[in-house]
Write a protein that holds these residues in place. Structure first.
Motif, PDB file in Angstrom:
ATOM      1  N   ILE A 259      28.117  31.943 -51.102  1.00 41.85           N
ATOM      2  CA  ILE A 259      28.226  31.740 -49.652  1.00 41.85           C
ATOM      3  C   ILE A 259      26.998  32.211 -48.892  1.00 41.85           C
ATOM      4  O   ILE A 259      26.833  31.865 -47.726  1.00 41.85           O
ATOM      5  CB  ILE A 259      29.485  32.421 -49.080  1.00 41.85           C
ATOM      6  N   GLN A 260      26.118  32.985 -49.526  1.00 40.90           N
ATOM      7  CA  GLN A 260      24.933  33.471 -48.814  1.00 40.90           C
ATOM      8  C   GLN A 260      23.668  32.698 -49.144  1.00 40.90           C
ATOM      9  O   GLN A 260      22.602  33.038 -48.660  1.00 40.90           O
ATOM     10  CB  GLN A 260      24.715  34.958 -49.102  1.00 40.90           C
ATOM     11  N   GLN A 261      23.789  31.636 -49.937  1.00 39.00           N
ATOM     12  CA  GLN A 261      22.624  30.816 -50.211  1.00 39.00           C
ATOM     13  C   GLN A 261      22.169  30.128 -48.928  1.00 39.00           C
ATOM     14  O   GLN A 261      22.976  29.686 -48.118  1.00 39.00           O
ATOM     15  CB  GLN A 261      22.954  29.749 -51.265  1.00 39.00           C
ATOM     16  N   THR A 262      20.861  30.056 -48.742  1.00 39.04           N
ATOM     17  CA  THR A 262      20.318  29.425 -47.546  1.00 39.04           C
ATOM     18  C   THR A 262      20.518  27.920 -47.614  1.00 39.04           C
ATOM     19  O   THR A 262      20.202  27.289 -48.615  1.00 39.04           O
ATOM     20  CB  THR A 262      18.819  29.732 -47.403  1.00 39.04           C
ATOM     21  N   ALA A 263      21.056  27.356 -46.540  1.00 35.50           N
ATOM     22  CA  ALA A 263      21.240  25.910 -46.444  1.00 35.50           C
ATOM     23  C   ALA A 263      20.582  25.433 -45.157  1.00 35.50           C
ATOM     24  O   ALA A 263      21.015  25.791 -44.062  1.00 35.50           O
ATOM     25  CB  ALA A 263      22.715  25.556 -46.456  1.00 35.50           C
ATOM     26  N   ARG A 264      19.544  24.635 -45.288  1.00 33.26           N
ATOM     27  CA  ARG A 264      18.822  24.181 -44.094  1.00 33.26           C
ATOM     28  C   ARG A 264      18.272  22.795 -44.350  1.00 33.26           C
ATOM     29  O   ARG A 264      17.559  22.566 -45.328  1.00 33.26           O
ATOM     30  CB  ARG A 264      17.692  25.159 -43.758  1.00 33.26           C
ATOM     31  N   LEU A 265      18.618  21.864 -43.488  1.00 30.89           N
ATOM     32  CA  LEU A 265      18.127  20.496 -43.598  1.00 30.89           C
ATOM     33  C   LEU A 265      16.915  20.327 -42.702  1.00 30.89           C
ATOM     34  O   LEU A 265      16.989  20.555 -41.492  1.00 30.89           O
ATOM     35  CB  LEU A 265      19.227  19.508 -43.198  1.00 30.89           C
ATOM     36  N   GLU A 266      15.791  19.951 -43.288  1.00 33.66           N
ATOM     37  CA  GLU A 266      14.559  19.705 -42.545  1.00 33.66           C
ATOM     38  C   GLU A 266      13.900  18.440 -43.076  1.00 33.66           C
ATOM     39  O   GLU A 266      14.068  18.084 -44.249  1.00 33.66           O
ATOM     40  CB  GLU A 266      13.581  20.875 -42.685  1.00 33.66           C
ATOM     41  N   ILE A 267      13.138  17.783 -42.211  1.00 37.14           N
ATOM     42  CA  ILE A 267      12.398  16.591 -42.616  1.00 37.14           C
ATOM     43  C   ILE A 267      10.916  16.871 -42.393  1.00 37.14           C
ATOM     44  O   ILE A 267      10.481  17.113 -41.259  1.00 37.14           O
ATOM     45  CB  ILE A 267      12.848  15.357 -41.812  1.00 37.14           C
ATOM     46  N   HIS A 268      10.175  16.877 -43.503  1.00 35.85           N
ATOM     47  CA  HIS A 268       8.736  17.162 -43.453  1.00 35.85           C
ATOM     48  C   HIS A 268       7.951  15.905 -43.820  1.00 35.85           C
ATOM     49  O   HIS A 268       8.390  15.110 -44.649  1.00 35.85           O
ATOM     50  CB  HIS A 268       8.363  18.270 -44.454  1.00 35.85           C
ATOM     51  N   GLN A 269       6.795  15.777 -43.225  1.00 33.36           N
ATOM     52  CA  GLN A 269       5.920  14.668 -43.579  1.00 33.36           C
ATOM     53  C   GLN A 269       5.237  14.941 -44.918  1.00 33.36           C
ATOM     54  O   GLN A 269       4.672  16.011 -45.128  1.00 33.36           O
ATOM     55  CB  GLN A 269       4.855  14.451 -42.505  1.00 33.36           C
ATOM     56  N   VAL A 270       5.295  13.958 -45.823  1.00 32.19           N
ATOM     57  CA  VAL A 270       4.627  14.080 -47.118  1.00 32.19           C
ATOM     58  C   VAL A 270       3.166  13.693 -46.954  1.00 32.19           C
ATOM     59  O   VAL A 270       2.837  12.631 -46.428  1.00 32.19           O
ATOM     60  CB  VAL A 270       5.307  13.179 -48.176  1.00 32.19           C
ATOM     61  N   VAL A 271       2.284  14.590 -47.393  1.00 31.47           N
ATOM     62  CA  VAL A 271       0.846  14.359 -47.272  1.00 31.47           C
ATOM     63  C   VAL A 271       0.256  13.893 -48.593  1.00 31.47           C
ATOM     64  O   VAL A 271      -0.585  12.989 -48.631  1.00 31.47           O
ATOM     65  CB  VAL A 271       0.130  15.643 -46.805  1.00 31.47           C
ATOM     66  N   GLY A 272       0.682  14.522 -49.703  1.00 26.85           N
ATOM     67  CA  GLY A 272       0.144  14.183 -51.019  1.00 26.85           C
ATOM     68  C   GLY A 272       1.234  13.728 -51.959  1.00 26.85           C
ATOM     69  O   GLY A 272       2.344  14.276 -51.948  1.00 26.85           O
ATOM     70  N   GLU A 273       0.922  12.742 -52.768  1.00 29.23           N
ATOM     71  CA  GLU A 273       1.898  12.169 -53.698  1.00 29.23           C
ATOM     72  C   GLU A 273       2.288  13.183 -54.770  1.00 29.23           C
ATOM     73  O   GLU A 273       1.608  14.207 -54.938  1.00 29.23           O
ATOM     74  CB  GLU A 273       1.332  10.903 -54.329  1.00 29.23           C
ATOM     75  N   PRO A 274       3.378  12.954 -55.503  1.00 28.08           N
ATOM     76  CA  PRO A 274       3.874  13.972 -56.439  1.00 28.08           C
ATOM     77  C   PRO A 274       2.890  14.303 -57.558  1.00 28.08           C
ATOM     78  O   PRO A 274       2.217  13.426 -58.078  1.00 28.08           O
ATOM     79  CB  PRO A 274       5.155  13.336 -56.995  1.00 28.08           C
TER      80      PRO A 274
END
Length: 311
Positions: free
Chosen positions: A214-229
């Motif tokens: 229950i204490q695990q961090t849960a956060r939804l964010e959308i980041h711009q991808v700059v470099g491919e995997p």
């Protein structure tokens, strides 16, 4: 006197007998003495067994009891961090270069953004940006004699972000507790402290495991991808040479590959385009075309406008 005492004794025994029947029903052994079979079950009121309605709490059954404090300041810091990056972007678009935008005391004053280093000929342009609807609805603007500015988040907006983070935490904990299969857990606001959550889990005797879940961090964010995997962080560093201060490496995995998915590393913008209090609600879903898992999210009006511009 004796007669009155006898009557009171009979009344007390009768009341005890009635409550005994209500709680436990008639013993099954009595059936052999001719009592109807319908009396074998606990007495029912409105179709609900009173015995079935009695549930043992932590004091009788045992279990886990937690009081959790939600770090609402983290949500506030995340929101102002995004706005710091937004001011820098808006300044660049307006031709205002060299300004220093940041927070001087994020721990004690996460609601405060300071802007300094603006050249005198750009003070007016900077004020125009900071008094725009993007910021004026959320922040109070003040100017200083040295030409710097301060953006202080309005109390109503601070309360909205903190309350939203708190309610989201309650719902997140509730959904995680559901995966434990706990019968009748208690998850609610704890009245003795601000932004505290009371969690009671009857029958759960592994508090360490529960805390981890229950204490695990849960956060939804959308980041711009700059470099491919890249195959690894070392491979990314070898290809990139160095990581700019406004970017970071994040690990990912292709969910279509299941448990055998290979680890991948992406270079992304450090500040999210939207996230945290920008998101009113989010829930797991499936893509209507491929059937693969995805996330459905709902943005606030202001965040929706920013996401529109971004996409």
């Amino acid at each position: 006197m004796q007669k009155n005492l006898t009557g009171k004794t009979i009344l007390i025994l009768a009341i005890l007998a009635v409550f005994t029947f209500l709680a436990f029903g008639v013993p099954t052994s009595w059936n052999a003495q001719g009592i109807g079979a319908g009396m074998l079950n606990p007495i029912k009121v409105a179709g609900v067994s009173l015995r079935e309605g009695i549930h043992l709490g932590l004091d009788l059954r045992g279990g886990s009891h937690f009081v959790l404090e939600v770090e609402v300041a983290d949500a506030l810091n995340a929101s102002t961090d995004n706005d710091v990056a937004r001011v820098e972007t808006d300044f660049t678009k307006a031709g205002i270069n060299g300004a220093v935008v940041g927070k001087t005391d994020a721990a004690k004053h996460p609601e405060l953004i300071t802007i300094s280093g603006i050249s005198p000929d750009k003070i007016g342009a900077a004020r125009d940006v900071l008094t725009g609807v993007t910021y004026s609805n959320i922040y109070d603007l003040s100017s200083n004699p040295d030409g710097s500015f301060s953006l202080t988040m309005k109390p109503g907006e601070v309360a909205r972000i903190e309350d939203h983070a708190f309610q989201q935490s309650i719902e997140t904990i509730r959904s995680r507790v559901d995966t434990l299969g706990v019968s009748e857990p208690v998850i609610q606001e704890y009245g003795l402290g601000k932004y505290e959550i009371l969690v009671e889990l009857p029958g759960v005797d592994d508090p360490a495991r529960v805390k981890d879940i229950i204490q695990q961090t849960a956060r939804l964010e959308i980041h711009q991808v700059v470099g491919e995997p890249y195959a690894s962080e070392s491979a990314a560093l070898q290809a990139l040479g160095s990581i700019p201060p406004d970017e970071e490496l994040l690990h990912s995995a292709d969910i279509t590959q299941g448990a055998n998915a290979a680890d991948e590393v992406y270079l992304v913008k450090r500040v999210a385009e939207v996230g945290g209090s920008d998101i009113r609600d989010a829930e797991p879903s499936k893509d209507s075309t491929s059937g693969m898992p995805d996330v459905v999210f709902y943005l606030t009006a202001a965040a929706g406008d920013r996401f529109y511009d971004f996409t």
